[in-house]
Design an enzyme around this catalytic site. Sequence first.
Site, PDB file in Angstrom:
ATOM      1  N   PHE A  76       0.631  -1.280   0.079  1.00 53.15           N
ATOM      2  CA  PHE A  76       0.123  -0.099   0.090  1.00 53.15           C
ATOM      3  C   PHE A  76       0.801   1.147  -0.241  1.00 53.15           C
ATOM      4  O   PHE A  76       0.491   2.322  -0.566  1.00 53.15           O
ATOM      5  CB  PHE A  76      -0.894   0.030   1.225  1.00 53.15           C
ATOM      6  CG  PHE A  76      -2.003   0.956   1.100  1.00 53.15           C
ATOM      7  CD1 PHE A  76      -3.335   0.526   0.262  1.00 53.15           C
ATOM      8  CD2 PHE A  76      -1.930   2.141   1.781  1.00 53.15           C
ATOM      9  CE1 PHE A  76      -4.202   1.530   0.167  1.00 53.15           C
ATOM     10  CE2 PHE A  76      -3.037   3.115   1.643  1.00 53.15           C
ATOM     11  CZ  PHE A  76      -4.298   3.037   0.879  1.00 53.15           C
ATOM     12  N   HIS A 135      -9.621  -7.642   2.107  1.00 53.88           N
ATOM     13  CA  HIS A 135      -8.406  -6.666   2.398  1.00 53.88           C
ATOM     14  C   HIS A 135      -7.754  -6.805   1.040  1.00 53.88           C
ATOM     15  O   HIS A 135      -7.273  -5.724   0.484  1.00 53.88           O
ATOM     16  CB  HIS A 135      -7.694  -7.189   3.563  1.00 53.88           C
ATOM     17  CG  HIS A 135      -6.364  -6.469   3.732  1.00 53.88           C
ATOM     18  ND1 HIS A 135      -6.290  -5.182   4.323  1.00 53.88           N
ATOM     19  CD2 HIS A 135      -4.966  -6.658   3.725  1.00 53.88           C
ATOM     20  CE1 HIS A 135      -5.289  -4.446   4.408  1.00 53.88           C
ATOM     21  NE2 HIS A 135      -4.237  -5.433   3.841  1.00 53.88           N
TER      22      HIS A 135
END
Length: 194
Positions: free
Chosen positions: A62, A93
């Site tokens: 991320f 997720h």
Amino acid sequence: MTVFEGTFTQTESLRFAIVIGRFNDLVVGKLLEGCQDCLKRHGVNIDPHGDQVDFYWVPGCFEIPLVARQAALSRRYDAVICLGAVIRGQTPHFDFVAGEVSKGIAAAAFQTGVPVIFGVVTTDTMQQALERAGIKSNLGWNYGMSALEMGSLMRQVNGLGANSYGQLAAASASVISGEANRAIAPDVSSNQTV
């Protein structure tokens, strides 16, 4: 017409940033090895203390796009290689991380004009990830090849018609600053008729 194509030779002057997500390091470490092997075999000095490759370590995938964009904005690199692994789990997720990472990496390239190579393996299982990181083949090698090709291609593209690109850049700057709008729209503040 002219044909432009990246090459894998004359790499001595190319510079690369490699942004590596630590999460899933078993897979990512193998991707990094494959990428480094490719660059080295094509004449790139991969020594972290050398002047051709800089390594940026981030906690996970991320965080890759932010650092990749900053590296590209620095204008020190011909290409930025992003390496990571996102493996599907039992929660959504995976979908959020994989989607945002891919969008962020693409945005970094579009916003900076520097090739940003998507080297993030996204798989359903750890076995699939390991297969892509060396058991069957090492995609890290492919990511290195993409960086070499795109880095050399963009040098050709950016070197072509410097005056044309300079004029384009000046036009873009004037649009951003509003000068183009003033040039297109008549000045109605004066008492002249159009």
